[in-house]
Design a protein around this motif. Structure first.
Motif, PDB file in Angstrom:
ATOM      1  N   GLU A  98      40.684  15.177 108.761  1.00 21.95           N
ATOM      2  CA  GLU A  98      41.327  13.870 108.967  1.00 21.95           C
ATOM      3  C   GLU A  98      41.981  13.774 110.339  1.00 21.95           C
ATOM      4  O   GLU A  98      41.955  12.720 110.983  1.00 21.95           O
ATOM      5  N   SER A  99      42.533  14.886 110.781  1.00 21.11           N
ATOM      6  CA  SER A  99      43.151  14.915 112.102  1.00 21.11           C
ATOM      7  C   SER A  99      42.086  14.708 113.196  1.00 21.11           C
ATOM      8  O   SER A  99      42.289  13.954 114.147  1.00 21.11           O
ATOM      9  N   GLU A 146      40.986  11.125 113.299  1.00 21.50           N
ATOM     10  CA  GLU A 146      42.029  10.278 113.901  1.00 21.50           C
ATOM     11  C   GLU A 146      42.011  10.390 115.429  1.00 21.50           C
ATOM     12  O   GLU A 146      42.087   9.378 116.134  1.00 21.50           O
ATOM     13  N   LEU A 158      38.969   8.564 116.737  1.00 27.51           N
ATOM     14  CA  LEU A 158      39.170   7.109 116.702  1.00 27.51           C
ATOM     15  C   LEU A 158      40.141   6.653 117.795  1.00 27.51           C
ATOM     16  O   LEU A 158      39.923   5.619 118.427  1.00 27.51           O
ATOM     17  N   LYS A 159      41.194   7.431 117.988  1.00 26.78           N
ATOM     18  CA  LYS A 159      42.190   7.040 119.009  1.00 26.78           C
ATOM     19  C   LYS A 159      41.581   7.064 120.402  1.00 26.78           C
ATOM     20  O   LYS A 159      41.904   6.227 121.243  1.00 26.78           O
ATOM     21  N   HIS A 193      43.830  -1.683 117.507  1.00 27.73           N
ATOM     22  CA  HIS A 193      44.378  -0.337 117.363  1.00 27.73           C
ATOM     23  C   HIS A 193      45.336  -0.282 116.176  1.00 27.73           C
ATOM     24  O   HIS A 193      45.241   0.605 115.310  1.00 27.73           O
ATOM     25  N   PHE A 201      44.656   1.638 112.308  1.00 27.16           N
ATOM     26  CA  PHE A 201      45.477   2.743 111.805  1.00 27.16           C
ATOM     27  C   PHE A 201      46.471   2.307 110.730  1.00 27.16           C
ATOM     28  O   PHE A 201      47.101   3.147 110.088  1.00 27.16           O
ATOM     29  N   LYS A 241      44.006   5.785 104.816  1.00 26.70           N
ATOM     30  CA  LYS A 241      42.799   6.593 105.042  1.00 26.70           C
ATOM     31  C   LYS A 241      41.902   6.578 103.810  1.00 26.70           C
ATOM     32  O   LYS A 241      42.389   6.511 102.688  1.00 26.70           O
ATOM     33  N   SER A 299      34.044   8.089 111.733  1.00 25.52           N
ATOM     34  CA  SER A 299      34.930   7.088 112.354  1.00 25.52           C
ATOM     35  C   SER A 299      34.457   5.679 112.025  1.00 25.52           C
ATOM     36  O   SER A 299      35.264   4.791 111.731  1.00 25.52           O
ATOM     37  N   HIS A 313      35.522   4.735 108.593  1.00 30.58           N
ATOM     38  CA  HIS A 313      36.935   4.310 108.544  1.00 30.58           C
ATOM     39  C   HIS A 313      37.091   2.901 109.112  1.00 30.58           C
ATOM     40  O   HIS A 313      37.864   2.088 108.583  1.00 30.58           O
TER      41      HIS A 313
END
Lengths: 311, 311
Positions: free
Chosen positions: A50-51, A54, A57-58, A74, A78, A82, A108, A111
């Motif tokens: 998951e990290s 993230e 995606l960032k 953005h 977020f 999740k 990604s 999500h």
């Protein structure tokens, strides 16, 4: 609610849960004691996936000009909770021997699709049921509608751009695009949301059967997204057709469990019968993993028991 | 409105319209008398393209179970006004030597994206400007929101499925998917709609310049969709990079003309200055076609003069 789940024990679009299926198969009877250790071991695994998603995606949606467009995107990407469908994509890829990087764009994108659906699901429309909880509308409905509309093509762009320079994986990428369009489209998440709305509005003759209604909503909104995630991961990781289909079914059962737990938690109570059905879905899920390498299967299989599943 | 168009004669993100550009180049000076004949000849051409796209779409979205999902989709896809961006995709494909069939899925996908945006643009939201005309909501906002959400992935699925069995065109299909995601996404149509809303709400400091506002809305909402349509057609037809870029620019100018004419018609008046700017865009558009085979160029070039452009 108890009645709503009774169909899982009878005829259903899910695999038959006949008496012989209800008892754990001998090969799976050892899962319960193993799970305590596996859950503890596997939590860092899911957390690391998951990290990584993230961070990916960032990097993909960093706030840049025009800020008026990218800041809401953005935030709303977020703000959505999740979904394990994304993590399952990465885990399935690794289970069939693929590197994590191969599945990162697809995870990604899954999500992103989930975040767009979540944003649109909470828009204040004139015919929205009053009981539907609203999110805090920082940007106003117009911008949230538009941002949702912008997130979906961005997800497909991310996928289409993930083709390697030699275009050797273009066939797999196109297949993953089709998988995702079907999971989020008119016969997938949209169908589930539509059925949910009609059920909560209680004005459809054919929706009087609560069992069918609940199964359909859980399957379309959550189950098939997880099935899609697992199948996409297996496709990108180079899995065989048999592996892809087994992981798709595993994802469906895991997603159904998650969907049911969400509904149960939403109602604020747990009934014995509901939990019994969840237990049976867990058995079916684990059965799909039996043919995979036992050394590799522990991490992905932990999802059916861990608290991660019960968001 | 006259002031709103003055930027086309000054600095702009469009190609410079300096004095030397304003006068028709000698090679284009013959276009005016030719156009009367060309327009008459070309109308059946555009009509046949639009008819083919409609048949293709109707085959793709025939009403089937669940009817509750496919009937609204069918209705809303065909309720949206046609966009010449779709027809331009087919015409560009044929101009560079491709068969019409090659561009049919992309042209249909472009109409689907346009229909989804049109449906969402007319949803009744709590912060929607009062002046925005509403469509007749046969199904209610909830279903129209969901149907719009379902149309977009269906368009991408249509494209992804159009890969030939040998997957020789997979690279082109992926490129077209990226083109479309960018045209409809946060830096494309969504940006144009966002800017339009902020302009009509008149509460943004940076939107005080009406010229910039109008250019941006026309370019993002209409111009770039036409640019995308023409570029996608050229890609699928096997055009060279130079041909793709020339047709992209041609599409941009044609789309800008169409966007401006829509705004002018919406205001119910035509001013001399506005029509002068449109004339200059026509010259720029036709200039992009100069290097193509003169025998083939008549049909596509007629779009800049015909009434088809002035919807």
């Amino acid at each position: 609610m108890a009645r709503a789940l009774s169909h899982f024990t009878g005829k259903s679009s899910l695999p038959s849960l006949s008496k012989s299926n209800h008892s754990r198969p001998s090969s799976l009877s050892c899962y319960r004691p193993m799970m305590i250790t596996m859950m503890a071991q596997s939590q860092p695994y899911w957390a690391s996936i998951e990290s990584d998603i993230e961070v990916h995606l960032k990097n993909a949606i960093h706030v840049r000009p025009p800020v008026t467009v990218f800041k809401p995107m953005h935030c709303l990407v977020f703000a959505a909770p999740k979904t394990k469908a994304s993590a399952l994509c990465v885990a399935a890829c690794e289970l069939v021997g693929g590197d994590r990087d191969r599945a990162m764009d697809a995870a990604s994108a899954i999500h992103l699709m989930h975040a767009a659906a979540y944003t649109h699901e909470h828009l204040p429309l004139t015919d929205r049921p009053i009981s539907k909880p609203m999110i805090h509308h920082t940007y106003g409905p117009n911008i949230e509608l538009l941002t949702g509309d912008g997130i979906v093509p961005f997800g497909f762009e991310l996928l289409a751009r993930s083709v390697d320079p030699a275009q050797k994986n273009s066939g797999r990428i196109l297949r993953v695009i089709i998988e995702i369009t079907r999971a989020i489209g008119s016969l997938g998440v949209v169908d589930g949301r539509y059925t949910e709305i009609r059920g909560t509005q209680s004005n459809g003759e054919e929706l009087r059967d609560e069992d069918t209604w609940m199964e359909h909503v859980c399957k379309k909104k959550v189950g098939e997204m997880h099935a899609c995630g697992a199948a996409c991961g297996a496709i990108l990781g180079g899995g065989s057709e048999e592996e892809i289909e087994k992981l798709r079914k595993y994802g469906l059962h895991v997603g159904m469990i998650q969907g049911m737990m969400m509904m149960v938690n939403g109602l604020g109570r747990k009934e014995e019968r509901e939990m019994e059905v969840v237990e049976r879905l867990k058995v079916l899920a684990l059965k799909e993993l039996e043919s995979f390498d036992a050394k590799k299967v522990d991490l992905i299989s932990s999802l059916v028991e861990s608290n991660l599943c019960n968001v």
